[in-house]
Design a protein around this motif. Structure first.
Motif, PDB file in Angstrom:
ATOM      1  N   PHE A   1       1.145  -1.224   0.003  1.00  0.00           N
ATOM      2  CA  PHE A   1      -0.115   0.167  -0.097  1.00  0.00           C
ATOM      3  C   PHE A   1       1.169   1.029  -0.215  1.00  0.00           C
ATOM      4  N   PHE A   2       1.795   1.303   1.091  1.00  0.00           N
ATOM      5  CA  PHE A   2       2.690   2.462   0.847  1.00  0.00           C
ATOM      6  C   PHE A   2       3.995   2.592  -0.448  1.00  0.00           C
ATOM      7  N   ILE A   3       4.036   1.748  -1.043  1.00  0.00           N
ATOM      8  CA  ILE A   3       4.566   1.616  -2.351  1.00  0.00           C
ATOM      9  C   ILE A   3       3.863   2.033  -3.376  1.00  0.00           C
ATOM     10  N   GLY A   4       2.852   1.799  -3.573  1.00  0.00           N
ATOM     11  CA  GLY A   4       1.737   2.948  -4.260  1.00  0.00           C
ATOM     12  C   GLY A   4       1.592   3.814  -3.726  1.00  0.00           C
ATOM     13  N   LEU A   5       0.993   3.948  -2.802  1.00  0.00           N
ATOM     14  CA  LEU A   5       0.644   5.617  -2.087  1.00  0.00           C
ATOM     15  C   LEU A   5       2.279   6.566  -2.523  1.00  0.00           C
ATOM     16  N   PHE A   6       3.312   5.615  -2.326  1.00  0.00           N
ATOM     17  CA  PHE A   6       4.340   6.929  -2.390  1.00  0.00           C
ATOM     18  C   PHE A   6       5.083   7.402  -4.051  1.00  0.00           C
ATOM     19  N   GLY A   7       4.287   6.172  -4.938  1.00  0.00           N
ATOM     20  CA  GLY A   7       4.043   5.976  -6.393  1.00  0.00           C
ATOM     21  C   GLY A   7       3.443   7.511  -7.107  1.00  0.00           C
ATOM     22  N   ILE A   8       2.559   7.213  -6.062  1.00  0.00           N
ATOM     23  CA  ILE A   8       1.362   8.635  -6.614  1.00  0.00           C
ATOM     24  C   ILE A   8       1.943   9.690  -5.998  1.00  0.00           C
ATOM     25  N   VAL A   9       2.362   9.852  -5.373  1.00  0.00           N
ATOM     26  CA  VAL A   9       3.261  10.789  -4.577  1.00  0.00           C
ATOM     27  C   VAL A   9       4.897  11.398  -4.878  1.00  0.00           C
TER      28      VAL A   9
ATOM     29  N   ARG B   1       4.785  12.220 -10.657  1.00  0.00           N
ATOM     30  CA  ARG B   1       2.881  12.719 -10.849  1.00  0.00           C
ATOM     31  C   ARG B   1       3.106  13.418 -12.127  1.00  0.00           C
ATOM     32  N   LYS B   2       4.074  13.089 -12.847  1.00  0.00           N
ATOM     33  CA  LYS B   2       3.842  13.215 -14.729  1.00  0.00           C
ATOM     34  C   LYS B   2       3.324  12.352 -15.372  1.00  0.00           C
ATOM     35  N   ASN B   3       4.185  10.581 -14.987  1.00  0.00           N
ATOM     36  CA  ASN B   3       3.116  10.036 -16.329  1.00  0.00           C
ATOM     37  C   ASN B   3       1.767   9.702 -15.694  1.00  0.00           C
ATOM     38  N   ILE B   4       0.266   9.666 -16.844  1.00  0.00           N
ATOM     39  CA  ILE B   4      -0.368   8.521 -16.166  1.00  0.00           C
ATOM     40  C   ILE B   4      -0.398   7.477 -16.239  1.00  0.00           C
ATOM     41  N   LEU B   5       0.157   6.568 -17.004  1.00  0.00           N
ATOM     42  CA  LEU B   5       0.188   5.033 -16.846  1.00  0.00           C
ATOM     43  C   LEU B   5       0.742   4.412 -15.390  1.00  0.00           C
ATOM     44  N   ILE B   6       1.670   5.517 -14.741  1.00  0.00           N
ATOM     45  CA  ILE B   6       2.183   4.921 -13.249  1.00  0.00           C
ATOM     46  C   ILE B   6       1.325   5.615 -12.618  1.00  0.00           C
ATOM     47  N   VAL B   7       1.010   6.337 -12.185  1.00  0.00           N
ATOM     48  CA  VAL B   7      -0.285   6.626 -11.253  1.00  0.00           C
ATOM     49  C   VAL B   7      -1.301   5.626 -11.474  1.00  0.00           C
ATOM     50  N   LEU B   8      -2.001   5.097 -12.657  1.00  0.00           N
ATOM     51  CA  LEU B   8      -2.907   4.112 -12.427  1.00  0.00           C
ATOM     52  C   LEU B   8      -1.970   2.772 -11.796  1.00  0.00           C
ATOM     53  N   MET B   9      -1.043   2.323 -12.182  1.00  0.00           N
ATOM     54  CA  MET B   9      -0.046   1.206 -11.816  1.00  0.00           C
ATOM     55  C   MET B   9       0.166   1.451  -9.904  1.00  0.00           C
ATOM     56  N   SER B  10       0.057   2.552  -9.453  1.00  0.00           N
ATOM     57  CA  SER B  10      -0.050   2.348  -8.253  1.00  0.00           C
ATOM     58  C   SER B  10      -1.174   2.711  -7.332  1.00  0.00           C
ATOM     59  N   ILE B  11      -1.870   2.795  -7.930  1.00  0.00           N
ATOM     60  CA  ILE B  11      -3.144   2.824  -7.892  1.00  0.00           C
ATOM     61  C   ILE B  11      -3.631   1.446  -7.304  1.00  0.00           C
ATOM     62  N   GLU B  12      -3.158   0.823  -8.706  1.00  0.00           N
ATOM     63  CA  GLU B  12      -3.547  -0.869  -8.390  1.00  0.00           C
ATOM     64  C   GLU B  12      -2.574  -1.422  -7.386  1.00  0.00           C
ATOM     65  N   LEU B  13      -1.342  -0.979  -7.624  1.00  0.00           N
ATOM     66  CA  LEU B  13      -0.204  -1.481  -6.475  1.00  0.00           C
ATOM     67  C   LEU B  13      -0.859  -1.380  -4.874  1.00  0.00           C
TER      68      LEU B  13
END
Length: 98
Positions: free
Chosen positions: A12-20, A23-35
């Motif tokens: 959960f926190f790896i995904g949260l840190f991926g979002i924080v 913040r440039k690539n939408i694909l990485i943000v979507l993968m972080s939400i899935e994580l």
């Protein structure tokens, strides 16, 4: 069981840190939400096993179904956006309004 709870918290926190942090690539943000959702589902399943209750596993299955639908729709929107604009940067996503 504590190891699985630590793993779910770590996911959960790896995904949260991926979002924080990214913040440039939408694909990485979507993968972080899935994580983050994967960590949450693992937490539901572990507590369902600990409490000997089936509700947590049913709820985890429902969350997985919703996450799959969200991922499919999000990726379809990204493909259409990439074909029309040529990039998937968040800074230019305000152009999606039409």
């Amino acid at each position: 069981m504590e190891n699985y709870l630590i793993l779910s918290t770590l996911l959960f926190f790896i995904g949260l840190f991926g979002i924080v942090l990214n913040r440039k690539n939408i694909l990485i943000v979507l993968m972080s939400i899935e994580l983050m959702l994967l960590g949450l589902n693992l937490n539901f399943v572990i507590f369902s096993i600990i409490l000997d209750d089936m509700i947590g596993q049913i709820f985890a299955l429902m969350v997985l179904c919703v996450a799959a639908a969200e991922s499919a729709i999000g990726l379809a929107i990204l493909v259409i956006y990439y074909r029309s604009k040529g990039n998937i940067l968040i800074e230019q996503s305000h152009l999606m309004r039409g």
